[in-house]
Write a protein that holds these residues in place. Structure first.
Motif, PDB file in Angstrom:
ATOM      1  N   VAL A  45       9.057  -5.793  -6.616  1.00 10.90           N
ATOM      2  CA  VAL A  45       8.645  -5.618  -5.219  1.00 10.90           C
ATOM      3  C   VAL A  45       7.580  -6.628  -4.808  1.00 10.90           C
ATOM      4  O   VAL A  45       7.645  -7.199  -3.718  1.00 10.90           O
ATOM      5  N   GLY A  46       6.579  -6.843  -5.699  1.00  9.46           N
ATOM      6  CA  GLY A  46       5.456  -7.677  -5.272  1.00  9.46           C
ATOM      7  C   GLY A  46       4.838  -8.559  -6.332  1.00  9.46           C
ATOM      8  O   GLY A  46       3.696  -9.005  -6.170  1.00  9.46           O
ATOM      9  N   GLY A  47       5.541  -8.795  -7.438  1.00  9.12           N
ATOM     10  CA  GLY A  47       5.015  -9.684  -8.459  1.00  9.12           C
ATOM     11  C   GLY A  47       4.048  -8.991  -9.405  1.00  9.12           C
ATOM     12  O   GLY A  47       3.812  -7.783  -9.323  1.00  9.12           O
ATOM     13  N   PRO A  48       3.442  -9.774 -10.324  1.00 11.55           N
ATOM     14  CA  PRO A  48       2.608  -9.179 -11.377  1.00 11.55           C
ATOM     15  C   PRO A  48       1.372  -8.439 -10.878  1.00 11.55           C
ATOM     16  O   PRO A  48       0.975  -7.444 -11.459  1.00 11.55           O
ATOM     17  N   ASN A  49       0.740  -8.913  -9.807  1.00 13.86           N
ATOM     18  CA  ASN A  49      -0.471  -8.243  -9.323  1.00 13.86           C
ATOM     19  C   ASN A  49      -0.166  -6.815  -8.870  1.00 13.86           C
ATOM     20  O   ASN A  49      -0.889  -5.866  -9.211  1.00 13.86           O
ATOM     21  N   LEU A  50       0.898  -6.651  -8.103  1.00 18.02           N
ATOM     22  CA  LEU A  50       1.277  -5.312  -7.670  1.00 18.02           C
ATOM     23  C   LEU A  50       1.706  -4.470  -8.871  1.00 18.02           C
ATOM     24  O   LEU A  50       1.432  -3.258  -8.920  1.00 18.02           O
ATOM     25  N   ALA A  51       2.354  -5.089  -9.840  1.00 15.28           N
ATOM     26  CA  ALA A  51       2.805  -4.347 -11.022  1.00 15.28           C
ATOM     27  C   ALA A  51       1.614  -3.784 -11.802  1.00 15.28           C
ATOM     28  O   ALA A  51       1.652  -2.638 -12.253  1.00 15.28           O
ATOM     29  N   LEU A  54       0.829  -1.208   0.000  1.00 10.58           N
ATOM     30  CA  LEU A  54       0.000   0.000   0.000  1.00 10.58           C
ATOM     31  C   LEU A  54       0.868   1.265   0.000  1.00 10.58           C
ATOM     32  O   LEU A  54       0.552   2.245  -0.686  1.00 10.58           O
ATOM     33  N   VAL A  55       1.951   1.240   0.764  1.00  6.24           N
ATOM     34  CA  VAL A  55       2.871   2.372   0.776  1.00  6.24           C
ATOM     35  C   VAL A  55       3.500   2.550  -0.606  1.00  6.24           C
ATOM     36  O   VAL A  55       3.655   3.676  -1.099  1.00  6.24           O
ATOM     37  N   PHE A  56       3.835   1.433  -1.248  1.00  8.43           N
ATOM     38  CA  PHE A  56       4.402   1.490  -2.595  1.00  8.43           C
ATOM     39  C   PHE A  56       3.415   2.145  -3.572  1.00  8.43           C
ATOM     40  O   PHE A  56       3.793   3.020  -4.360  1.00  8.43           O
ATOM     41  N   LEU A  57       2.150   1.745  -3.520  1.00  7.04           N
ATOM     42  CA  LEU A  57       1.144   2.321  -4.412  1.00  7.04           C
ATOM     43  C   LEU A  57       0.931   3.808  -4.110  1.00  7.04           C
ATOM     44  O   LEU A  57       0.713   4.611  -5.029  1.00  7.04           O
ATOM     45  N   LYS A  58       1.004   4.187  -2.828  1.00  2.00           N
ATOM     46  CA  LYS A  58       0.890   5.601  -2.474  1.00  2.00           C
ATOM     47  C   LYS A  58       2.057   6.394  -3.073  1.00  2.00           C
ATOM     48  O   LYS A  58       1.876   7.508  -3.584  1.00  2.00           O
ATOM     49  N   ASP A  59       3.239   5.818  -3.030  1.00  2.00           N
ATOM     50  CA  ASP A  59       4.405   6.479  -3.610  1.00  2.00           C
ATOM     51  C   ASP A  59       4.247   6.648  -5.126  1.00  2.00           C
ATOM     52  O   ASP A  59       4.617   7.684  -5.694  1.00  2.00           O
ATOM     53  N   ILE A  60       3.692   5.643  -5.778  1.00  2.00           N
ATOM     54  CA  ILE A  60       3.455   5.729  -7.225  1.00  2.00           C
ATOM     55  C   ILE A  60       2.443   6.836  -7.523  1.00  2.00           C
ATOM     56  O   ILE A  60       2.602   7.613  -8.481  1.00  2.00           O
ATOM     57  N   LEU A  61       1.398   6.932  -6.711  1.00  2.00           N
ATOM     58  CA  LEU A  61       0.389   7.983  -6.903  1.00  2.00           C
ATOM     59  C   LEU A  61       1.017   9.367  -6.759  1.00  2.00           C
ATOM     60  O   LEU A  61       0.732  10.276  -7.557  1.00  2.00           O
ATOM     61  N   ILE A  62       1.868   9.541  -5.765  1.00  2.00           N
ATOM     62  CA  ILE A  62       2.548  10.832  -5.577  1.00  2.00           C
ATOM     63  C   ILE A  62       3.394  11.165  -6.808  1.00  2.00           C
ATOM     64  O   ILE A  62       3.382  12.300  -7.299  1.00  2.00           O
ATOM     65  N   LEU A  63       4.103  10.174  -7.327  1.00  2.00           N
ATOM     66  CA  LEU A  63       4.902  10.389  -8.536  1.00  2.00           C
ATOM     67  C   LEU A  63       4.018  10.771  -9.721  1.00  2.00           C
ATOM     68  O   LEU A  63       4.385  11.626 -10.527  1.00  2.00           O
ATOM     69  N   SER A  64       2.852  10.139  -9.829  1.00  2.00           N
ATOM     70  CA  SER A  64       1.985  10.363 -10.995  1.00  2.00           C
ATOM     71  C   SER A  64       1.429  11.782 -11.053  1.00  2.00           C
ATOM     72  O   SER A  64       1.064  12.257 -12.131  1.00  2.00           O
ATOM     73  N   SER A 105      14.894   6.612  -0.291  1.00  2.00           N
ATOM     74  CA  SER A 105      13.944   6.755   0.823  1.00  2.00           C
ATOM     75  C   SER A 105      13.339   5.421   1.254  1.00  2.00           C
ATOM     76  O   SER A 105      13.202   5.148   2.449  1.00  2.00           O
ATOM     77  N   ARG A 106      12.929   4.592   0.279  1.00  2.00           N
ATOM     78  CA  ARG A 106      12.171   3.373   0.595  1.00  2.00           C
ATOM     79  C   ARG A 106      12.970   2.087   0.434  1.00  2.00           C
ATOM     80  O   ARG A 106      12.569   1.054   0.955  1.00  2.00           O
ATOM     81  N   ALA A 107      14.038   2.121  -0.360  1.00  2.00           N
ATOM     82  CA  ALA A 107      14.873   0.934  -0.608  1.00  2.00           C
ATOM     83  C   ALA A 107      14.061  -0.235  -1.176  1.00  2.00           C
ATOM     84  O   ALA A 107      14.265  -1.389  -0.793  1.00  2.00           O
ATOM     85  N   TYR A 108      13.122   0.085  -2.089  1.00  2.00           N
ATOM     86  CA  TYR A 108      12.392  -0.992  -2.754  1.00  2.00           C
ATOM     87  C   TYR A 108      13.340  -1.826  -3.608  1.00  2.00           C
ATOM     88  O   TYR A 108      13.209  -3.052  -3.688  1.00  2.00           O
ATOM     89  N   ILE A 109      14.269  -1.150  -4.288  1.00  2.00           N
ATOM     90  CA  ILE A 109      15.280  -1.815  -5.105  1.00  2.00           C
ATOM     91  C   ILE A 109      16.600  -1.074  -4.893  1.00  2.00           C
ATOM     92  O   ILE A 109      16.619   0.024  -4.326  1.00  2.00           O
ATOM     93  N   SER A 110      17.695  -1.661  -5.370  1.00  2.00           N
ATOM     94  CA  SER A 110      18.990  -0.986  -5.272  1.00  2.00           C
ATOM     95  C   SER A 110      19.165  -0.014  -6.437  1.00  2.00           C
ATOM     96  O   SER A 110      18.449  -0.087  -7.448  1.00  2.00           O
ATOM     97  N   GLU A 111      20.108   0.897  -6.309  1.00  2.00           N
ATOM     98  CA  GLU A 111      20.375   1.845  -7.394  1.00  2.00           C
ATOM     99  C   GLU A 111      20.842   1.103  -8.649  1.00  2.00           C
ATOM    100  O   GLU A 111      20.457   1.459  -9.768  1.00  2.00           O
TER     101      GLU A 111
END
Length: 399
Positions: free
Chosen positions: A75-81, A9-19, A40-46
């Protein structure tokens, strides 16, 4: 609620802010991704971010959208993508669809309504010239690529059929793939394996949409096929999409006027989120005869058509990319594909300028827009807003 679900949910909120905040083009978007997704979130490495970005730039389709979806996949597979895709494209899609509705309403009810856009239409060409210069400097690195770019520009000038573009892309890739021996050697993986499900999904939807559209002649299906086909062939980002859409929907099918197209393109430069969202504007106007419902159906169908193929392809390739990039012919073919894409950008600037009156004012605004983009730090939305204000003032005082 599980920790994993909270993280999603935090990831999706971050995507919304970016959008709703990602103004400034691909470079600014990448900087925002690096700050939010990595630092900030370390979802993936640089390192993973740059690798995924390179992969998305090598595939057809909207690279920023593919990158967002690829991060969601990691981060969470195809559903999250897929959820990330929806959150990322929805704000820009709704804005551009609403813009189409407003433009059509003004034209129907106020004679000369588009006079406010008298300056942002030539400014749109300034944006394309700037995008072409940036893209060419990154993609055209050899004499062969330069010649290929000029040939493709020449062909695109004189053969405006949308069907010529995919042929040129294939020929461009083949013409440089034969130079694979110039690519540095790497240890090719002899156990190369491919999971074909998403490729079959991509191809199946393409064939099904084409057949169903041809049989039913239903406008939404035909539109979906048009945008899906274009989304399957665009290399080089949103700026390369412009000549495809202009040729198909203005020159070939006459769904939009040149004036409407240029106005929409200029507006899209001031909207946050994916640049491919201009497709929603074009799709909405292509279904204006069906009223308000048609506008929103056209906008959503166009968005689905333009974004889905790139997502199917990134999900297909991401699983075996580490193996595929070791093959030299694959890397060599990208030079030709990119060169042809640049040639189409050159052609786009000419094709979009051709319907405009060749007067000093239009040329001045084209040059001024390019200079501001190249040599100032003024953001695209502010430049567009300035053009709108000048158009309103000119309409008021010079009418």
């Amino acid at each position: 609620m599980s920790v994993r679900r909270v993280r999603y949910l935090v990831f999706l909120k971050d995507i919304l802010i970016l959008s709703v905040t990602s103004f400034g083009g691909p470079q600014a978007f990448l900087a925002m991704l690096l700050e939010r997704m990595v630092k900030s979130r370390a979802y993936i490495s640089e390192e993973e971010l740059w690798e995924l970005n390179a992969l998305c730039n090598m595939l057809p389709g909207p690279s920023s959208t593919q990158l967002v979806s690829a991060i969601g996949f990691r981060v969470g597979g195809p559903n999250l993508a897929y959820l990330a895709l929806l959150v990322w494209i929805l704000p820009a899609t709704l804005i551009m669809t609403s813009a189409a509705l407003l433009i059509d309403f003004l034209q129907e009810n106020t004679p000369g309504a588009l006079n406010f856009a008298r300056f942002i239409q030539p400014m749109a060409i300034g944006f394309i010239i700037f995008a072409a210069q940036k893209t060419i400097s990154k993609m055209v690195k050899s004499t062969e690529a330069m010649i290929l770019m000029l040939i493709s520009a020449f062909v695109a000038f004189f053969y405006s059929s949308p069907y010529i573009f995919p042929i040129m892309l294939v020929l461009g890739g083949l013409s440089t793939s034969i130079k694979y021996k110039s690519q540095p050697k790497s240890e090719e993986d002899k156990t190369f394996s491919v999971k074909w499900a998403n490729f079959y999904l991509w191809g199946g939807v393409l064939i099904l949409a084409a057949v169903a559209g041809a049989i039913t002649k239903w406008q939404p299906l035909l539109l979906f096929e048009n945008f899906y086909r274009n989304g399957s062939l665009i290399f080089g980002g949103g700026q390369v999409l412009v000549p495809y859409l202009y040729t198909e929907f203005v020159d070939f099918k006459h769904f939009l006027s040149s004036e409407e197209f240029l106005t929409g393109y200029a507006i899209s430069q001031g909207v946050p989120g994916p640049t491919f969202a201009i497709s929603s504007y074009i799709g909405a106007l292509s279904m204006r005869e069906f009223g308000t419902f048609g506008f929103f159906m056209g906008g959503l169908v166009a968005a689905a058509g333009i974004f889905l193929p790139g997502i199917f392809l990134i999900f297909f390739v991401i699983r075996f990319w580490d193996q595929l990039k070791l093959y030299r012919p694959v890397r060599a073919a990208l030079e030709g594909v990119n060169a042809v894409s640049c040639g189409m950008l050159i052609a786009a600037a000419y094709l979009l300028f051709e319907p405009l009156e060749a007067n000093g004012i239009n040329i001045l605004f084209i040059l001024a827009t390019y200079v501001l983009l190249q040599f100032s730090k003024i953001s695209s939305p502010i430049i567009i807003l300035g053009g709108v204000v000048l158009g309103i003032l000119a309409n008021y005082f010079l009418a």
